[in-house]
Write an enzyme that holds these catalytic residues in place. Structure first.
Site, PDB file in Angstrom:
ATOM      1  N   LYS A  52     -61.850 -12.124  42.170  1.00 18.12           N
ATOM      2  CA  LYS A  52     -61.593 -12.664  43.560  1.00 18.12           C
ATOM      3  C   LYS A  52     -61.206 -11.482  44.365  1.00 18.12           C
ATOM      4  CE  LYS A  52     -61.625 -17.542  42.306  1.00 18.12           C
ATOM      5  NZ  LYS A  52     -61.000 -18.907  42.116  1.00 18.12           N
ATOM      6  N   GLN A  96     -55.016 -21.066  42.245  1.00 17.55           N
ATOM      7  CA  GLN A  96     -55.637 -21.094  41.083  1.00 17.55           C
ATOM      8  C   GLN A  96     -55.622 -22.173  40.146  1.00 17.55           C
ATOM      9  OE1 GLN A  96     -58.502 -19.062  40.899  1.00 17.55           O
ATOM     10  NE2 GLN A  96     -59.368 -20.001  38.799  1.00 17.55           N
ATOM     11  N   ASP A 119     -61.146 -23.359  49.099  1.00 16.56           N
ATOM     12  CA  ASP A 119     -61.654 -23.946  47.974  1.00 16.56           C
ATOM     13  C   ASP A 119     -62.272 -25.433  48.353  1.00 16.56           C
ATOM     14  OD1 ASP A 119     -61.476 -22.672  45.656  1.00 16.56           O
ATOM     15  OD2 ASP A 119     -59.215 -22.893  45.545  1.00 16.56           O
TER      16      ASP A 119
HETATM   17  N1  GUN Z   1     -60.194 -23.170  38.482  1.00 16.57           N
HETATM   18  C1  GUN Z   1     -61.574 -23.341  38.158  1.00 16.57           C
HETATM   19  N2  GUN Z   1     -62.376 -23.374  39.283  1.00 16.57           N
HETATM   20  C2  GUN Z   1     -61.658 -23.082  40.201  1.00 16.57           C
HETATM   21  C3  GUN Z   1     -61.829 -22.708  41.568  1.00 16.57           C
HETATM   22  O1  GUN Z   1     -63.084 -22.747  41.972  1.00 16.57           O
HETATM   23  N3  GUN Z   1     -60.747 -22.644  42.434  1.00 16.57           N
HETATM   24  C4  GUN Z   1     -59.484 -22.599  41.923  1.00 16.57           C
HETATM   25  N4  GUN Z   1     -58.445 -22.519  42.981  1.00 16.57           N
HETATM   26  N5  GUN Z   1     -59.009 -22.992  40.937  1.00 16.57           N
HETATM   27  C5  GUN Z   1     -60.221 -23.096  39.898  1.00 16.57           C
END
Ligand code: GUN
Length: 295
Positions: A52, A96, A119
């Protein structure tokens, strides 16, 4: 059978966003700024967050990565989120997941300012999504919708079977696919680990979205000839022949299933890159104070 190339579509989305950054810079405007929080050192989370941050740099977004030890107190984490909420230069915040067991994930998500929740996990944004109002759509389902749109995959009147009911993928996916929109307008069956007759239900599917987190879960005998198969799984399985000691496999038994399908996403290189593209789009919209309208 055609491969749905997430790398290619993601590169196209990123190129569009890079152009937007160039325009913003030419106007002397602020560049979008994403803040990512990573707690502990879960190897998969490390990889996702690194990807990311790298993607932000590629298209000219600013990013800030805050890393904390797995033993961080819940209060310290919440205080840091509050600081990011109050920092006018930060447009988007992501924490995350998963978080260590001693931290209340719900409290963490509820602490993120909904206007920076790129998110789309905050209950206010989830509520808006369910109501069909403009909001941030969770990145994986949003990325899948962008992919279906890019390849002009017919969805109207189709039967979509979603396998997995997580808040991150399965549940929002079922809502987006059932909307009166394009892509959308599917009849959706949301299935999960307790579903009876899963094989029979999958055999009726025109579109299968596999998001159950079990390697090679969807086998060829569960898939109708000509179905569209979207594989959300990113499972690490041991492989002594690899330098890392593992390889990535999806939730779909790709080699056996692919020949039966009309379209299928590979793992890696399918949904994964689209998740990042969608997150970047959300961050861009956050920087402009806009939300995504999927209606
Ligand atoms: N863990 C697995 N997928 C995601 C996601 O799309 N965003 C976040 N913040 N954590 C994750």
């Amino acid at each position: 059978m055609q491969i749905l190339d997430g790398k290619l579509v993601s590169a196209a989305v990123k190129a569009q966003l890079a152009d937007k950054v160039t325009e913003l810079k030419a106007l002397g405007e602020k560049v979008p700024h994403l803040a990512a929080i990573l707690v502990g050192n879960n190897p998969a989370s490390e990889t996702y967050v690194a990807s990311k941050v790298k993607s932000c740099a590629e298209i000219g977004f600013h990013s800030t990565l805050l890393r904390f030890d797995a033993k961080i107190s819940e209060k310290h984490l919440l205080d840091n989120i509050t600081l990011l909420n109050e920092n006018a230069d930060i447009d988007g915040i992501l924490v995350q997941l998963p978080l260590p067991k001693h931290i209340n994930e719900e409290l963490v998500i509820n602490t993120i300012d909904p206007s920076k929740d790129v998110d789309g996990f905050h209950p206010m944004n989830v509520g808006k999504m369910v109501a069909g109002l403009p909001t941030y759509i969770p990145a994986t389902p949003y990325g899948i919708m962008l992919m279906l749109e890019h390849y002009n995959i017919p969805t109207k009147g189709k039967h979509a079977v979603v396998i997995g009911r997580s808040h991150i993928v399965g549940t929002p996916m079922s809502i987006l696919l059932s909307r009166n929109a394009n892509p959308g307008n599917c009849t959706v069956t949301l299935t999960h680990s307790q579903t009876a007759n899963l094989k029979e239900i999958c055999l009726q599917a025109d579109i299968i979205v596999a998001a159950i987190g079990r390697p090679n879960f969807v086998t060829a005998d569960m898939v109708k000839e000509g179905a569209v198969v979207i594989d959300v799984g990113i499972n690490r399985i041991e492989d002594a022949s690899k330098k890392s000691g593992f390889r990535l496999v999806g939730d779909v038994d790709y080699n056996a299933v692919a020949p039966k399908t009309s379209f299928i996403t590979p793992v890696p290189g399918g949904v994964g890159p689209m998740t990042i593209a969608a997150l970047l789009k959300n961050t861009y919209h956050a920087s402009l104070g806009q939300k995504v309208n999927m209606n």
